[in-house]
Design a protein around this motif. Structure first.
Motif, PDB file in Angstrom:
ATOM      1  N   ALA A  24      -7.918  77.640  24.066  1.00 29.37           N
ATOM      2  CA  ALA A  24      -8.818  78.664  24.608  1.00 29.37           C
ATOM      3  C   ALA A  24      -8.434  80.053  24.108  1.00 29.37           C
ATOM      4  O   ALA A  24      -9.302  80.912  23.905  1.00 29.37           O
ATOM      5  N   LEU A  25      -7.143  80.270  23.880  1.00 28.05           N
ATOM      6  CA  LEU A  25      -6.661  81.565  23.399  1.00 28.05           C
ATOM      7  C   LEU A  25      -6.797  81.716  21.882  1.00 28.05           C
ATOM      8  O   LEU A  25      -6.516  82.776  21.335  1.00 28.05           O
ATOM      9  N   GLY A  26      -7.197  80.658  21.205  1.00 32.46           N
ATOM     10  CA  GLY A  26      -7.255  80.694  19.750  1.00 32.46           C
ATOM     11  C   GLY A  26      -5.865  80.718  19.159  1.00 32.46           C
ATOM     12  O   GLY A  26      -5.651  81.191  18.045  1.00 32.46           O
ATOM     13  N   GLY A  27      -4.898  80.200  19.917  1.00 33.13           N
ATOM     14  CA  GLY A  27      -3.505  80.235  19.493  1.00 33.13           C
ATOM     15  C   GLY A  27      -3.068  78.977  18.783  1.00 33.13           C
ATOM     16  O   GLY A  27      -3.880  78.124  18.413  1.00 33.13           O
ATOM     17  N   LYS A  28      -1.761  78.865  18.610  1.00 28.27           N
ATOM     18  CA  LYS A  28      -1.181  77.720  17.915  1.00 28.27           C
ATOM     19  C   LYS A  28      -0.016  77.183  18.732  1.00 28.27           C
ATOM     20  O   LYS A  28       0.881  77.945  19.109  1.00 28.27           O
ATOM     21  N   TRP A  29      -0.033  75.892  18.993  1.00 29.56           N
ATOM     22  CA  TRP A  29       1.073  75.221  19.676  1.00 29.56           C
ATOM     23  C   TRP A  29       2.174  75.001  18.653  1.00 29.56           C
ATOM     24  O   TRP A  29       1.930  74.435  17.588  1.00 29.56           O
ATOM     25  N   VAL A  30       3.404  75.438  18.936  1.00 28.76           N
ATOM     26  CA  VAL A  30       4.479  75.335  17.945  1.00 28.76           C
ATOM     27  C   VAL A  30       5.492  74.228  18.256  1.00 28.76           C
ATOM     28  O   VAL A  30       6.471  74.076  17.543  1.00 28.76           O
ATOM     29  N   GLY A  31       5.237  73.459  19.287  1.00 30.07           N
ATOM     30  CA  GLY A  31       6.112  72.346  19.617  1.00 30.07           C
ATOM     31  C   GLY A  31       5.677  71.071  18.924  1.00 30.07           C
ATOM     32  O   GLY A  31       4.498  70.874  18.640  1.00 30.07           O
ATOM     33  N   ARG A  32       6.635  70.203  18.659  1.00 29.39           N
ATOM     34  CA  ARG A  32       6.316  68.897  18.077  1.00 29.39           C
ATOM     35  C   ARG A  32       5.843  67.918  19.148  1.00 29.39           C
ATOM     36  O   ARG A  32       5.257  66.895  18.821  1.00 29.39           O
TER      37      ARG A  32
END
Length: 135
Positions: free
Chosen positions: A33-41
């Motif tokens: 929703a934030l247009g972000g990126k998840w950085v966890g595997r």
């Protein structure tokens, strides 16, 4: 999630995000929703959560050692992902299990979290913000 979304969007547009949680759904819908990126595997500390449950169900020291190994593996994944991804936002679940206490009990993870400050606490979630995004 709307209030959490608004707080994060004002502080870190299109953020990189990771979670310290057993909730497999806490971070992903919000990050999208934030247009972000998840950085966890991984999506959460589900390995640790389940190892802790299974450990309570047995008194076998061999099994306890195996569950401790799984928890250490899970924690190391998180540490590596925070170091590599330098997330702008870390979402810490505050329901049932004390995930912040769990994180702070490890010296290496605690050191990584020193790069963050509490941005807000709402809806049983602590939102940590990276102190410096220029890393």
């Amino acid at each position: 999630m709307r209030p959490i979304y608004e707080v994060i969007a004002k502080s870190a547009p299109r953020p990189t995000v990771i979670g310290i949680t057993s909730d497999i759904a806490l971070g992903h819908p919000l990050t999208r929703a934030l247009g972000g990126k998840w950085v966890g595997r991984v999506c959460s500390q589900w390995i640790t959560a389940n190892a802790k449950i299974l450990k309570e169900e047995t008194s076998d020291p061999v099994q306890h050692a195996r569950y401790d190994e799984l928890e250490a593996y899970d924690r190391n994944l998180l540490i590596e992902d925070i170091r590599r991804g330098k997330p702008d936002i870390i979402l810490v679940e505050q329901v049932g299990f004390d995930w912040m206490k769990w994180a702070m009990s490890d010296a290496v993870l605690k050191r990584e979290l020193e790069n963050y400050f509490p941005l807000a606490q709402m809806h049983r979630t602590l939102i940590l913000r990276r102190k410096s995004v220029a890393n």
